[in-house]
Design an enzyme around this catalytic site. Sequence first.
Site, short mmCIF file in Angstrom:
data_model
loop_
_atom_site.label_atom_id
_atom_site.label_comp_id
_atom_site.label_asym_id
_atom_site.label_seq_id
_atom_site.Cartn_x
_atom_site.Cartn_y
_atom_site.Cartn_z
N ASN A 9 0.87 -1.18 0.00
CA ASN A 9 0.00 0.00 0.00
C ASN A 9 0.90 1.23 0.00
O ASN A 9 1.52 1.54 1.01
CB ASN A 9 -0.90 -0.03 1.25
CG ASN A 9 -1.72 1.25 1.39
OD1 ASN A 9 -1.77 2.07 0.47
ND2 ASN A 9 -2.35 1.42 2.54
N TRP A 10 0.96 1.90 -1.14
CA TRP A 10 1.89 3.04 -1.26
C TRP A 10 1.35 4.30 -0.59
O TRP A 10 2.07 5.29 -0.49
CB TRP A 10 2.15 3.34 -2.74
CG TRP A 10 2.91 2.27 -3.45
CD1 TRP A 10 3.48 1.14 -2.91
CD2 TRP A 10 3.21 2.22 -4.85
NE1 TRP A 10 4.10 0.40 -3.89
CE2 TRP A 10 3.95 1.05 -5.09
CE3 TRP A 10 2.92 3.06 -5.94
CZ2 TRP A 10 4.41 0.70 -6.37
CZ3 TRP A 10 3.37 2.71 -7.20
CH2 TRP A 10 4.11 1.54 -7.42
N LYS A 11 0.10 4.29 -0.20
CA LYS A 11 -0.52 5.49 0.42
C LYS A 11 -0.30 6.68 -0.52
O LYS A 11 -0.37 6.51 -1.73
CB LYS A 11 0.03 5.69 1.84
CG LYS A 11 -0.09 4.39 2.66
CD LYS A 11 0.15 4.56 4.12
CE LYS A 11 -0.03 3.21 4.81
NZ LYS A 11 0.08 3.27 6.26
N HIS A 95 -9.43 1.37 5.07
CA HIS A 95 -8.14 1.49 5.75
C HIS A 95 -8.30 2.40 6.98
O HIS A 95 -9.10 3.34 6.95
CB HIS A 95 -7.10 2.07 4.79
CG HIS A 95 -5.71 2.00 5.34
ND1 HIS A 95 -5.23 2.91 6.24
CD2 HIS A 95 -4.73 1.09 5.15
CE1 HIS A 95 -3.99 2.57 6.57
NE2 HIS A 95 -3.66 1.47 5.92
N GLU A 97 -6.60 4.73 8.06
CA GLU A 97 -6.39 6.16 7.77
C GLU A 97 -7.64 6.77 7.15
O GLU A 97 -7.96 7.94 7.40
CB GLU A 97 -5.16 6.33 6.86
CG GLU A 97 -3.87 6.10 7.65
CD GLU A 97 -2.73 5.50 6.85
OE1 GLU A 97 -2.74 5.56 5.61
OE2 GLU A 97 -1.81 4.94 7.49
N GLU A 167 -5.29 -5.05 10.48
CA GLU A 167 -4.27 -4.02 10.68
C GLU A 167 -4.53 -3.33 12.02
O GLU A 167 -5.30 -2.36 12.08
CB GLU A 167 -4.33 -2.99 9.56
CG GLU A 167 -4.03 -3.54 8.18
CD GLU A 167 -3.43 -2.48 7.26
OE1 GLU A 167 -2.34 -2.72 6.75
OE2 GLU A 167 -4.04 -1.42 7.07
N GLY A 173 2.62 2.18 10.88
CA GLY A 173 3.57 3.28 10.78
C GLY A 173 4.30 3.59 12.07
O GLY A 173 4.92 4.64 12.20
N SER A 213 3.55 -2.26 10.24
CA SER A 213 5.01 -2.32 10.45
C SER A 213 5.62 -3.64 9.99
O SER A 213 6.54 -4.16 10.63
CB SER A 213 5.36 -2.03 11.91
OG SER A 213 4.98 -0.70 12.25
N GLY A 234 2.98 -1.16 4.23
CA GLY A 234 3.02 0.27 3.92
C GLY A 234 4.43 0.71 3.59
O GLY A 234 4.96 0.44 2.51
N GLY A 235 5.07 1.37 4.54
CA GLY A 235 6.38 2.00 4.33
C GLY A 235 7.41 1.10 3.66
O GLY A 235 8.13 1.55 2.75
P1 13P Z 1 3.17 0.38 7.65
O1 13P Z 1 3.65 -0.91 7.02
O2 13P Z 1 3.92 1.58 7.15
O3 13P Z 1 3.10 0.26 9.14
O4 13P Z 1 1.67 0.60 7.12
C1 13P Z 1 0.77 -0.45 7.22
C2 13P Z 1 -0.44 -0.12 6.46
O5 13P Z 1 -1.17 0.79 6.81
C3 13P Z 1 -0.73 -0.89 5.24
O6 13P Z 1 -1.99 -0.61 4.75
#
Ligand code: 13P
Length: 265
Positions: A9-11, A95, A97, A167, A173, A213, A234-235
């Site tokens: 997920n590149w956000k 999600h 967020e 999640e 994050g 994470s 994510g990251g």
């Molecule tokens: P991180 O891997 O950066 O913690 O993000 C997880 C996430 O929100 C994937 O959708």
Amino acid sequence: MRIPLIAGNWKMYKTVAEAVKYVKELRGLVKDVDGVEVVVAPPFTAVHAAAEAARNSNVGIAAQDLYWEREGAFTGEVSGVMVRDAGAEYVIIGHSERRTLFGETDASVNRRMAAAFAAGLCPIACIGETLDQRERQETFDVLDRQIKLGLDGLGSDQIAQLVVAYEPVWAIGTGRNATPAQAAEAHGYIRKRLRQWFGAEAAELCHVIYGGSVKPDNIADLMSQPDVDGALVGGASLDVRSFLDIVTRGRDAARRRQGGAAGTV
Ligand code: 13P
């Protein structure tokens, strides 16, 4: 049998040019990697270009959201039909967020789920508790509510195709991933509820993946757990080499768990 699924997920990261460069590199790197489904979720602006770059490869493309109406006067929104037309096969829905920053609720998640299926997209439905909720021992209640309301009205055949992403919000994050035991407990619980509410066959086919994470050095421990069918990253998905490490280590851990059976979990 479930083939593990690793999604990035590149956000709100990457321009069109950056997305295309990444996908071209990734498709070469995973061309001989079997036994795992690989998906990346660019921002809307790069979905089409990424899908073109991924054409005829092992890389699937996801959108990060959709709006439930097919078309209309909804300034700023993008429909399921539109992201499917742009080349996405998957869509992330609900999600945390979106829930915390943009007012998404279980009811709006539910409308988006139905729209995703109607558009021929495979939803990746995100659920998970906050730190407060975990500390108050409400994790299972929160999961119950999110599953019950978010998936309300879906048929067993749809649940069988669905990807649920567990999640925990406190792990997103933060660099603080759920322990393998915490992930196993939550994933087992989710599967149990899916079995009760949608039947054993659908629950057996539904993917339950972990997000929060995930890194190259913790993916193997997470995916060695029963009911952990993959990851939403994510990251650590933003760098193609780091994402590749997660894909191969996750796939290998799932294989070891199965005692060497080819790429199923
Ligand atoms: P991180 O891997 O950066 O913690 O993000 C997880 C996430 O929100 C994937 O959708």
